[in-house]
Design a protein around this motif. Structure first.
Motif, PDB file in Angstrom:
ATOM      1  N   ASN A   3      -2.582 -10.767  50.190  1.00  0.00           N
ATOM      2  CA  ASN A   3      -2.899 -10.396  48.148  1.00  0.00           C
ATOM      3  C   ASN A   3      -3.933 -10.985  48.770  1.00  0.00           C
ATOM      4  OD1 ASN A   3      -0.337  -9.414  47.903  1.00  0.00           O
ATOM      5  ND2 ASN A   3       0.030 -11.228  46.995  1.00  0.00           N
ATOM      6  N   PRO A   4      -4.499  -9.761  47.369  1.00  0.00           N
ATOM      7  CA  PRO A   4      -6.130 -10.936  47.530  1.00  0.00           C
ATOM      8  C   PRO A   4      -6.850 -11.592  46.684  1.00  0.00           C
ATOM      9  CG  PRO A   4      -5.604  -8.282  46.529  1.00  0.00           C
ATOM     10  CD  PRO A   4      -4.832  -9.202  47.456  1.00  0.00           C
ATOM     11  N   SER A   5      -7.326 -12.655  47.144  1.00  0.00           N
ATOM     12  CA  SER A   5      -7.336 -13.593  46.065  1.00  0.00           C
ATOM     13  C   SER A   5      -7.817 -13.491  44.342  1.00  0.00           C
ATOM     14  CB  SER A   5      -8.486 -14.471  46.395  1.00  0.00           C
ATOM     15  OG  SER A   5      -9.801 -14.036  46.183  1.00  0.00           O
ATOM     16  N   LYS A   6      -7.344 -14.272  43.602  1.00  0.00           N
ATOM     17  CA  LYS A   6      -7.859 -14.073  41.970  1.00  0.00           C
ATOM     18  C   LYS A   6      -9.200 -13.882  41.869  1.00  0.00           C
ATOM     19  CE  LYS A   6      -6.627 -16.567  37.873  1.00  0.00           C
ATOM     20  NZ  LYS A   6      -6.576 -17.251  36.816  1.00  0.00           N
ATOM     21  N   SER A   7      -9.873 -14.988  42.907  1.00  0.00           N
ATOM     22  CA  SER A   7     -11.302 -13.977  42.888  1.00  0.00           C
ATOM     23  C   SER A   7     -12.102 -12.544  42.898  1.00  0.00           C
ATOM     24  CB  SER A   7     -12.738 -14.981  42.845  1.00  0.00           C
ATOM     25  OG  SER A   7     -11.956 -15.073  44.266  1.00  0.00           O
ATOM     26  N   LEU A  11     -13.405  -9.910  40.252  1.00  0.00           N
ATOM     27  CA  LEU A  11     -14.860  -9.475  40.750  1.00  0.00           C
ATOM     28  C   LEU A  11     -14.033  -8.226  40.100  1.00  0.00           C
ATOM     29  CD1 LEU A  11     -15.908 -11.160  43.629  1.00  0.00           C
ATOM     30  CD2 LEU A  11     -17.146 -11.303  41.273  1.00  0.00           C
ATOM     31  N   SER A  12     -12.965  -7.702  41.080  1.00  0.00           N
ATOM     32  CA  SER A  12     -12.792  -5.944  41.317  1.00  0.00           C
ATOM     33  C   SER A  12     -12.863  -5.210  39.696  1.00  0.00           C
ATOM     34  CB  SER A  12     -11.472  -5.734  41.655  1.00  0.00           C
ATOM     35  OG  SER A  12     -11.792  -5.419  42.717  1.00  0.00           O
ATOM     36  N   HIS A  13     -12.349  -5.975  39.119  1.00  0.00           N
ATOM     37  CA  HIS A  13     -12.235  -5.767  37.672  1.00  0.00           C
ATOM     38  C   HIS A  13     -13.430  -5.768  36.346  1.00  0.00           C
ATOM     39  CE1 HIS A  13      -8.094  -5.421  37.443  1.00  0.00           C
ATOM     40  NE2 HIS A  13      -7.392  -6.337  37.745  1.00  0.00           N
ATOM     41  N   VAL A  14     -14.158  -6.307  36.936  1.00  0.00           N
ATOM     42  CA  VAL A  14     -15.865  -6.656  36.317  1.00  0.00           C
ATOM     43  C   VAL A  14     -15.944  -5.956  36.734  1.00  0.00           C
ATOM     44  CG1 VAL A  14     -17.963  -8.130  36.775  1.00  0.00           C
ATOM     45  CG2 VAL A  14     -15.989  -9.390  36.040  1.00  0.00           C
ATOM     46  N   ARG A  15     -16.702  -5.532  37.851  1.00  0.00           N
ATOM     47  CA  ARG A  15     -16.903  -4.804  38.544  1.00  0.00           C
ATOM     48  C   ARG A  15     -16.145  -2.834  37.958  1.00  0.00           C
ATOM     49  NH1 ARG A  15     -21.176  -1.913  39.241  1.00  0.00           N
ATOM     50  NH2 ARG A  15     -21.524  -0.075  41.123  1.00  0.00           N
ATOM     51  N   ILE A  16     -15.324  -2.804  37.982  1.00  0.00           N
ATOM     52  CA  ILE A  16     -14.437  -1.532  37.264  1.00  0.00           C
ATOM     53  C   ILE A  16     -14.523  -1.652  35.757  1.00  0.00           C
ATOM     54  CG2 ILE A  16     -12.248  -0.483  36.694  1.00  0.00           C
ATOM     55  CD1 ILE A  16     -10.837  -1.344  39.624  1.00  0.00           C
ATOM     56  N   SER A  17     -15.175  -2.412  34.560  1.00  0.00           N
ATOM     57  CA  SER A  17     -14.996  -2.450  33.419  1.00  0.00           C
ATOM     58  C   SER A  17     -16.592  -2.437  33.440  1.00  0.00           C
ATOM     59  CB  SER A  17     -15.194  -4.169  32.820  1.00  0.00           C
ATOM     60  OG  SER A  17     -13.652  -4.086  33.343  1.00  0.00           O
ATOM     61  N   GLN A  18     -17.677  -2.343  34.436  1.00  0.00           N
ATOM     62  CA  GLN A  18     -19.007  -2.457  34.549  1.00  0.00           C
ATOM     63  C   GLN A  18     -19.160  -0.422  34.310  1.00  0.00           C
ATOM     64  OE1 GLN A  18     -20.979  -4.570  37.956  1.00  0.00           O
ATOM     65  NE2 GLN A  18     -20.955  -6.478  36.187  1.00  0.00           N
TER      66      GLN A  18
END
Length: 80
Positions: A3-7, A11-18
């Motif tokens: 599983n990818p780490s929480k951070s 970061l993925s969610h932040v990038r997707i939001s951007q």
């Protein structure tokens, strides 16, 4: 598969939001540019019509037969 780490997920969610925000901004910009393009085309048509009307008025004032004249092929007015 680990599983990818929480951070990493954050970061993925932040990038997707951007990226989603960029897509939204580009969509708005495209809409504005499309409206501006439409307005410019309308303005261009207006000025083309005005130019043609002025051209025909000039021919009338010069006493030229407008039925025989084409805008693209009118010869220069002869000097006397």
């Amino acid at each position: 598969m680990p599983n990818p780490s929480k951070s990493a997920r954050e970061l993925s969610h932040v990038r997707i939001s951007q990226l989603e925000e960029q897509v939204e901004q580009m969509g708005q910009q495209m809409k504005r540019l499309t409206q501006e393009n439409h307005k410019l085309k309308q303005d261009l048509r207006f000025f083309e019509v005005m130019l043609i009307e002025q051209y025909h008025m000039l021919l009338h004032l010069l006493g030229k037969d407008q039925s025989k004249c084409l805008i693209q092929s009118v010869a220069p007015y002869p000097e006397t």
